[in-house]
Design a protein around this motif. Structure first.
Motif, mmCIF file in Angstrom:
data_model
loop_
_atom_site.group_PDB
_atom_site.id
_atom_site.type_symbol
_atom_site.label_atom_id
_atom_site.label_comp_id
_atom_site.label_asym_id
_atom_site.label_seq_id
_atom_site.Cartn_x
_atom_site.Cartn_y
_atom_site.Cartn_z
ATOM 1 N N ALA A 17 0.857 -1.184 0.000
ATOM 2 C CA ALA A 17 0.000 0.000 0.000
ATOM 3 C C ALA A 17 0.890 1.229 0.000
ATOM 4 O O ALA A 17 2.066 1.139 0.365
ATOM 5 C CB ALA A 17 -0.905 0.008 1.223
ATOM 6 N N PRO A 18 0.363 2.375 -0.401
ATOM 7 C CA PRO A 18 1.166 3.597 -0.348
ATOM 8 C C PRO A 18 1.644 3.917 1.069
ATOM 9 O O PRO A 18 2.697 4.499 1.261
ATOM 10 C CB PRO A 18 0.220 4.679 -0.865
ATOM 11 N N SER A 19 0.866 3.492 2.080
ATOM 12 C CA SER A 19 1.237 3.680 3.485
ATOM 13 C C SER A 19 0.931 2.397 4.248
ATOM 14 O O SER A 19 -0.129 1.793 4.057
ATOM 15 C CB SER A 19 0.446 4.832 4.102
ATOM 16 N N ARG A 20 1.826 2.017 5.149
ATOM 17 C CA ARG A 20 1.605 0.808 5.959
ATOM 18 C C ARG A 20 0.652 1.054 7.129
ATOM 19 O O ARG A 20 0.164 0.099 7.726
ATOM 20 C CB ARG A 20 2.931 0.284 6.521
ATOM 21 N N GLN A 21 0.386 2.296 7.473
ATOM 22 C CA GLN A 21 -0.431 2.584 8.658
ATOM 23 C C GLN A 21 -1.809 1.904 8.611
ATOM 24 O O GLN A 21 -2.185 1.233 9.573
ATOM 25 C CB GLN A 21 -0.585 4.101 8.859
ATOM 26 N N PRO A 22 -2.583 2.048 7.534
ATOM 27 C CA PRO A 22 -3.887 1.365 7.501
ATOM 28 C C PRO A 22 -3.744 -0.157 7.498
ATOM 29 O O PRO A 22 -4.585 -0.856 8.061
ATOM 30 C CB PRO A 22 -4.524 1.857 6.208
ATOM 31 N N LEU A 23 -2.682 -0.653 6.884
ATOM 32 C CA LEU A 23 -2.453 -2.098 6.889
ATOM 33 C C LEU A 23 -2.173 -2.588 8.313
ATOM 34 O O LEU A 23 -2.696 -3.614 8.743
ATOM 35 C CB LEU A 23 -1.273 -2.462 5.981
#
Length: 151
Positions: A17-23
């Motif tokens: 994902a563009p950012s790991r935070q939501p993952l």
């Protein structure tokens, strides 16, 4: 010709994902999959969290530079199936946490197990999602629960 190898099980699932935070929010906080390490590589254009459930590694990947190849977040992944020991409890708890499920709720899957699917995209009403990945939650049969649950 005989195949010179056998597939023995799932070793790794990589989700980008563009950012790991939501993952991380979904995989670690909501689903409870343990974080076991991290990895970063300029050459591979990736920074990732390494999770492990049972014997399976789950890599949550984010590009260091989204404009440069390789693009570890494209495609994110299509579908991941996860055994769960109590599907109804999982569905109810995740729904209460704002997880978006696909229409149809819990139903009988192709292999005969009860299943439900976490939608790959969030909505305004349901902000938690698979972040681009369709995730199938599968009710594990008693023998799988006994085997995998004791590890």
């Amino acid at each position: 010709m005989a195949r010179p190898f056998r597939v023995l099980g799932v070793q790794q699932i990589a989700v980008g994902a563009p950012s790991r935070q939501p993952l991380r929010r979904l995989w670690c906080e909501l689903l409870g999959v343990p974080h076991v390490g991290s990895y970063e590589s300029e050459a591979e254009n990736v920074v990732e969290d390494i999770l492990r459930v049972g014997g399976v590694e789950i890599d949550l990947m984010q590009p260091l530079d989204a404009g440069r190849a390789p693009r570890v977040h494209e495609p994110a992944l299509n579908h991941v199936g996860l055994w769960v020991d109590d599907l109804r409890a999982a569905y109810a708890w995740l729904e209460a946490q704002g997880v978006r499920f696909t229409p149809g709720g819990i139903r009988r899957g192709a292999a005969g197990h009860d299943v439900c699917f976490i939608h790959p995209k969030p909505s305004i009403e349901r902000p938690e999602s698979g972040q681009g990945v369709l995730i199938e939650l599968v009710q594990a049969p008693p023998d799988v629960v006994a085997d995998l649950g004791s590890r």
